[in-house]
Write a protein that holds these residues in place. Structure first.
Motif, PDB file in Angstrom:
ATOM      1  N   LYS B   3      49.450  48.880  39.777  1.00 40.19           N
ATOM      2  CA  LYS B   3      49.923  50.120  40.392  1.00 40.19           C
ATOM      3  C   LYS B   3      49.226  50.434  41.711  1.00 40.19           C
ATOM      4  CE  LYS B   3      50.749  53.793  37.836  1.00 40.19           C
ATOM      5  NZ  LYS B   3      50.304  54.786  36.868  1.00 40.19           N
ATOM      6  N   GLU B   4      48.046  49.842  41.911  1.00 37.20           N
ATOM      7  CA  GLU B   4      47.276  50.199  43.101  1.00 37.20           C
ATOM      8  C   GLU B   4      48.074  50.016  44.379  1.00 37.20           C
ATOM      9  OE1 GLU B   4      43.324  48.648  43.431  1.00 37.20           O
ATOM     10  OE2 GLU B   4      42.819  49.387  41.460  1.00 37.20           O
ATOM     11  N   PHE B  11      50.021  57.165  50.573  1.00 39.77           N
ATOM     12  CA  PHE B  11      49.065  57.366  51.656  1.00 39.77           C
ATOM     13  C   PHE B  11      49.781  57.505  53.003  1.00 39.77           C
ATOM     14  CE2 PHE B  11      45.553  55.817  48.904  1.00 39.77           C
ATOM     15  CZ  PHE B  11      44.708  56.887  49.129  1.00 39.77           C
ATOM     16  N   VAL B  12      50.794  56.661  53.203  1.00 43.01           N
ATOM     17  CA  VAL B  12      51.561  56.755  54.455  1.00 43.01           C
ATOM     18  C   VAL B  12      52.222  58.121  54.544  1.00 43.01           C
ATOM     19  CG1 VAL B  12      53.554  55.844  55.692  1.00 43.01           C
ATOM     20  CG2 VAL B  12      51.907  54.275  54.658  1.00 43.01           C
ATOM     21  N   LEU B  13      52.790  58.558  53.432  1.00 46.81           N
ATOM     22  CA  LEU B  13      53.444  59.861  53.379  1.00 46.81           C
ATOM     23  C   LEU B  13      52.456  60.978  53.726  1.00 46.81           C
ATOM     24  CD1 LEU B  13      56.333  60.813  52.457  1.00 46.81           C
ATOM     25  CD2 LEU B  13      55.212  61.565  50.367  1.00 46.81           C
ATOM     26  N   GLN B 279      48.401  65.310  41.176  1.00 50.66           N
ATOM     27  CA  GLN B 279      49.824  65.384  40.873  1.00 50.66           C
ATOM     28  C   GLN B 279      50.585  64.269  41.599  1.00 50.66           C
ATOM     29  OE1 GLN B 279      51.124  67.570  38.589  1.00 50.66           O
ATOM     30  NE2 GLN B 279      48.948  67.979  38.256  1.00 50.66           N
ATOM     31  N   ILE B 280      50.101  63.887  42.782  1.00 51.08           N
ATOM     32  CA  ILE B 280      50.777  62.820  43.537  1.00 51.08           C
ATOM     33  C   ILE B 280      50.217  61.458  43.145  1.00 51.08           C
ATOM     34  CG2 ILE B 280      51.323  61.915  45.810  1.00 51.08           C
ATOM     35  CD1 ILE B 280      50.925  64.565  46.993  1.00 51.08           C
ATOM     36  N   PHE B 281      48.879  61.369  43.148  1.00 56.19           N
ATOM     37  CA  PHE B 281      48.238  60.101  42.839  1.00 56.19           C
ATOM     38  C   PHE B 281      47.873  60.112  41.363  1.00 56.19           C
ATOM     39  CE2 PHE B 281      47.730  60.750  47.288  1.00 56.19           C
ATOM     40  CZ  PHE B 281      47.889  59.502  47.835  1.00 56.19           C
ATOM     41  N   ASP B 282      48.666  59.400  40.593  1.00 58.11           N
ATOM     42  CA  ASP B 282      48.498  59.449  39.146  1.00 58.11           C
ATOM     43  C   ASP B 282      47.371  58.507  38.732  1.00 58.11           C
ATOM     44  OD1 ASP B 282      48.954  60.195  36.635  1.00 58.11           O
ATOM     45  OD2 ASP B 282      50.652  58.872  36.292  1.00 58.11           O
ATOM     46  N   ILE B 288      40.772  55.651  45.020  1.00 57.50           N
ATOM     47  CA  ILE B 288      42.042  56.163  45.525  1.00 57.50           C
ATOM     48  C   ILE B 288      41.920  57.659  45.805  1.00 57.50           C
ATOM     49  CG2 ILE B 288      44.505  56.419  45.013  1.00 57.50           C
ATOM     50  CD1 ILE B 288      43.756  53.528  44.998  1.00 57.50           C
ATOM     51  N   LEU B 289      41.323  58.378  44.847  1.00 52.58           N
ATOM     52  CA  LEU B 289      41.282  59.839  44.944  1.00 52.58           C
ATOM     53  C   LEU B 289      40.505  60.318  46.159  1.00 52.58           C
ATOM     54  CD1 LEU B 289      40.781  61.132  41.295  1.00 52.58           C
ATOM     55  CD2 LEU B 289      42.783  61.360  42.747  1.00 52.58           C
TER      56      LEU B 289
END
Lengths: 265, 343
Positions: B3-4, B11-13, B279-282, B288-289
Motif C-alpha cells: 500500500k505504501e 501526497f501529490v494531492l 482520515q486520508i492516510f490510512d 508516512i504520517l
C-alpha cells in the motif's frame, strides 16, 4: 531454520533468585530456581496467582534484574547482553492491550522486524519474506489487512505471536497467551506454539493457568510452588507428585492417572 | 506493505492543495487586489499600483510563510504527543503546553512591571520571548510526562492538562492585575494568536527552530512506530526507551514552545490535524504520517488564516478563535465516534 541448533541450551538459570528492591528492602519472590531450556521445546510455567510467574518472565526478558544466581541466554550471562542484542535473541508476547487499535495486523507483525531494520525502519525484501512466513505460520493470512480493533482476542493473540516470530529470535516468552480465550482457541494457540517450537527449533516459554492443557502439550514444565520449584517433563513431574501440592487439598485434588484436577466435594 | 506506493497520489494531492491554499491566502486580504496583479506581483511583472506589490511582498507572503511554519510545527508536535502519551486527545493546547508557553511569555512581558527593576525587558527582543515561552512549555511538558508515567488513564491526563492550564491562567490573571494597561494590551494581543506581523528575521529564527524540531522528529520515526505497541514492547525490540522519550519531548517542547512564543497560543491545530490526516492516510506508520501531517497542518492553518482576515473587509479576527471553531468540533466528533478515537 538451522537444524544444528536443535537441542542446544538457549536459556538457563542456576540457583536464580528473583524479586524486587535492593539491599535491606529486597523482596524475594522466588528463590532457588534451576532449569535449562533447549531449542525445539515448548515449556510452560504454572503456579497459583501471585507466585511470581510474571516476575520470572520479566526477569528472563531482561525487563528487571535478578537478585542473585546465574541467568544466561545462548550461553552468555543476561547481564552482559545489551538491550539491542537481546532483541535479536529473545522476543516477547505480553498481556497488555494494544496501544494503537488503528494498526493493521500486517503493520503490527512487520514491527517485529524492528531490531533488524535500518534507522528509519524500512523493510527489505528479506524482512518482507520473514514477515509473510510468520503470517503463514500463525495462519492469519486472511487477517493481515484488518485493523487491530476489528480482531477478536484469539485473532489478536495470533497476530502478536506472529510479531514475535517476525522478530526471528531463538527464544520467545509469552505471558499468559491463553487468557480470555475459550477452550477451543486456547488449544489452538498452544498447538500452534508447539508446532512452531518443534518445526522451527524455537524455545517457547509461556506462563499459564491451564495446567491440564500444559501437561498434555508442553515438552517441559516449571511448577512454581516456592518449595521445590520442580522442572521436568510432564510425566516426570506427575511421578514426582509435583502437582499435588499446587492447590490446597481440601479444594482441589490432582488425579495422576488422568492428569487432571478434581474438585474436592 | 504494497500500500505504501498508493500514498504517492495522496501526497501529490496534498501538495497541490497546499499550493492552492497558499494562492488563496495570498490573493485575499483586507485590500482587494485582483488575481492578475497578485500573480504579476509574485512573478515580478507589471502591477497597477506599487503599493499592492508592497502589500504582497511585505505583508501577505511573510504571513503565509508563517502560517505554513506554524501549522506544520503545531501539527507535528500534536502527532508526537499522541504517540508518546498513547493518547488520541493529546496535543500542545489540550495538555497545557501552550498554557505553559503563555506563562513564560506573561512573566516576561508583564513580570517586568511587577518585579520592576529586576528585569528590564523590551518587547523587540524576540529571542528572549522565544526562550521564555519555550522554558514555560518545557516545564509544563515535563510535569505532564511525570504525571503520565503515574497515571495511564486517558481522561486523567487530559484533566491534569486542563488543571495546568487553569493554574497558568490564574498566575497570568494575578500578573495582569498588577500590570499597566500598555503591557497588558501587549500580552492580550499576543494571546489572541496571530500569524502576521513577523519580520523576515523573526521568520528565519522560527524556521530554524522548527527545522531542528522536525529533524529530531525524523530521527525518532523508528522508535515512534515501536511506541505504538507500548513501551514494554518497544523495549523488547531493542528501542532505547529513555533516550527516545527525551528526544521526542525536546522536539515537542521546541516546536510548541517557539511557535507559541512567536504566534501566541493557537488552539486545536496540534490535536485535530493528526486525526484529519489519518482520515486520508490510512496508516499508523510515522514515516508516512510525519510528512503528511506537516503538509496538512500547513494547509489547514493557511485556510484558517484566510478566514480570519475576513476577505475584503478591514477586520482581522483572532486566529485562535478560528482554529477553535474548526478544531473543537473535530474533538467532539472524535469523542462520539469512539472506535475511531484511536491513533
Amino acid at each position: 531454520m538451522n537444524l544444528n541448533l536443535k537441542h542446544n541450551t538457549t536459556l538457563s538459570a542456576e540457583d536464580l533468585c528473583i524479586g524486587y528492591g535492593r539491599g535491606s528492602r529486597e523482596i524475594r519472590v522466588v528463590e532457588g530456581l534451576t532449569f535449562s531450556l533447549q531449542s525445539s521445546e515448548l515449556v510452560g510455567i504454572v503456579g497459583v496467582n501471585g507466585i511470581g510467574k510474571s516476575t520470572l518472565l520479566r526477569t528472563l526478558g531482561g525487563v528487571q534484574p535478578s537478585l542473585s544466581g546465574n541467568l544466561s541466554v545462548n550461553g552468555e550471562a543476561l547481564k552482559e547482553i545489551n538491550q539491542r542484542k537481546l532483541a535479536e535473541l529473545l522476543s516477547v508476547v505480553l498481556t497488555e492491550p494494544t496501544a494503537s487499535g488503528n494498526l493493521t495486523a500486517l503493520e503490527l507483525v512487520s514491527l517485529g522486524r524492528h531490531p533488524h531494520t535500518n534507522w528509519i525502519g524500512s523493510l527489505t525484501a528479506q524482512d518482507r519474506k520473514v514477515v509473510l512466513e510468520a503470517v503463514e505460520w500463525m495462519q492469519i493470512e486472511k487477517l493481515v489487512q484488518k485493523k487491530c480493533f476489528e480482531l477478536s482476542d484469539g485473532q489478536l493473540q495470533r497476530v502478536f505471536i506472529a510479531r514475535a516470530l517476525a522478530q526471528d529470535t531463538r527464544i520467545i516468552l509469552l505471558d499468559e497467551p491463553t487468557t480470555h480465550l475459550d477452550l477451543y482457541h486456547k488449544v489452538q494457540i498452544l498447538k500452534l506454539l508447539q508446532r512452531i517450537a518443534h518445526e522451527h527449533g524455537k524455545t517457547i516459554l509461556f506462563t499459564t493457568h491451564e495446567i491440564e492443557l500444559a501437561i498434555q502439550l508442553c515438552d517441559k514444565l516449571l511448577v512454581l510452588d516456592n518449595e521445590q520449584n520442580a522442572f521436568g517433563t510432564p510425566s516426570e513431574l506427575i511421578a514426582r507428585h509435583s502437582f499435588e501440592k499446587l492447590f490446597p487439598e481440601d479444594t482441589l485434588v490432582f488425579d495422576p492417572r488422568t492428569a487432571s484436577f478434581k474438585v474436592n466435594k | 506493505m504494497e500500500k505504501e506506493r498508493s500514498y504517492t497520489f495522496s501526497f501529490v494531492l496534498l501538495l497541490l492543495l497546499l499550493l492552492c491554499s497558499l494562492g488563496v491566502n495570498i490573493s485575499l486580504g483586507s485590500v482587494n487586489i485582483p488575481l492578475k496583479d497578485t500573480i504579476n506581483a509574485l512573478i515580478g511583472g507589471d502591477v497597477q499600483s506599487e503599493s499592492w506589490r508592497y502589500i504582497i511582498w511585505n505583508y501577505r507572503i511573510p504571513k503565509a510563510v508563517t502560517a505554513i511554519l506554524i501549522g506544520s510545527g503545531l501539527s507535528l508536535s500534536g502527532l508526537l504527543m499522541q504517540t508518546l502519551f498513547r493518547n488520541p486527545l493529546a496535543g500542545p493546547f489540550v495538555l497545557g503546553i501552550s498554557a505553559g508557553a503563555s506563562l513564560g511569555a506573561a512573566l516576561l512581558i508583564m513580570g517586568s512591571s511587577v518585579f520592576s527593576g529586576l528585569i528590564s525587558y523590551n518587547i523587540a527582543n524576540d529571542v528572549s520571548l522565544a526562550i521564555a515561552s519555550s522554558i514555560g512549555s518545557f516545564v509544563v511538558l515535563l510535569a505532564v510526562v511525570v504525571v503520565a508515567s503515574k497515571v495511564r488513564d486517558t481522561m486523567a491526563l487530559l484533566i491534569i492538562g486542563l488543571m495546568f492550564g487553569s493554574i497558568t491562567a490564574a498566575i497570568v490573571t494575578v500578573l495582569s492585575y498588577f500590570t499597566g494597561a500598555e503591557k497588558l494590551q501587549q500580552f492580550i494581543f499576543w494571546s489572541f494568536g496571530s500569524v502576521g506581523n513577523l519580520s523576515w528575521a523573526q521568520i528565519s529564527l522560527l524556521l530554524g527552530l522548527i527545522l531542528i524540531g522536525v529533524i529530531l522528529s525524523i530521527l525518532t520515526i523508528k522508535p515512534l512506530n515501536a511506541f505504538l505497541l507500548g513501551e514494554n514492547y518497544a523495549r523488547s525490540m531493542g528501542v532505547a526507551i529513555q533516550r527516545s522519550r527525551y528526544i521526542i519531548i525536546i522536539a515537542t517542547g521546541l516546536l510548541a514552545g517557539t511557535i507559541t512564543a512567536f504566534a501566541g497560543p493557537i488552539a486545536f491545530i496540534g490535536l485535530a490535524v493528526p486525526h484529519l490526516t489519518r482520515q486520508i492516510f490510512d496508516t499508523t506508520n510515522h514515516r508516512i504520517l510525519l510528512p503528511a501531517v506537516l503538509l496538512y497542518g500547513a494547509i489547514i492553518l493557511l485556510l484558517c488564516d484566510t478566514l480570519a482576515q475576513l476577505p475584503s473587509t478591514s477586520y482581522i479576527l483572532p486566529i485562535n478563535a478560528i482554529t477553535s471553531l474548526v478544531g473543537a468540533p473535530v474533538v467532539i466528533w472524535l469523542l462520539i465516534r469512539k472506535r475511531k478515537m484511536m491513533f
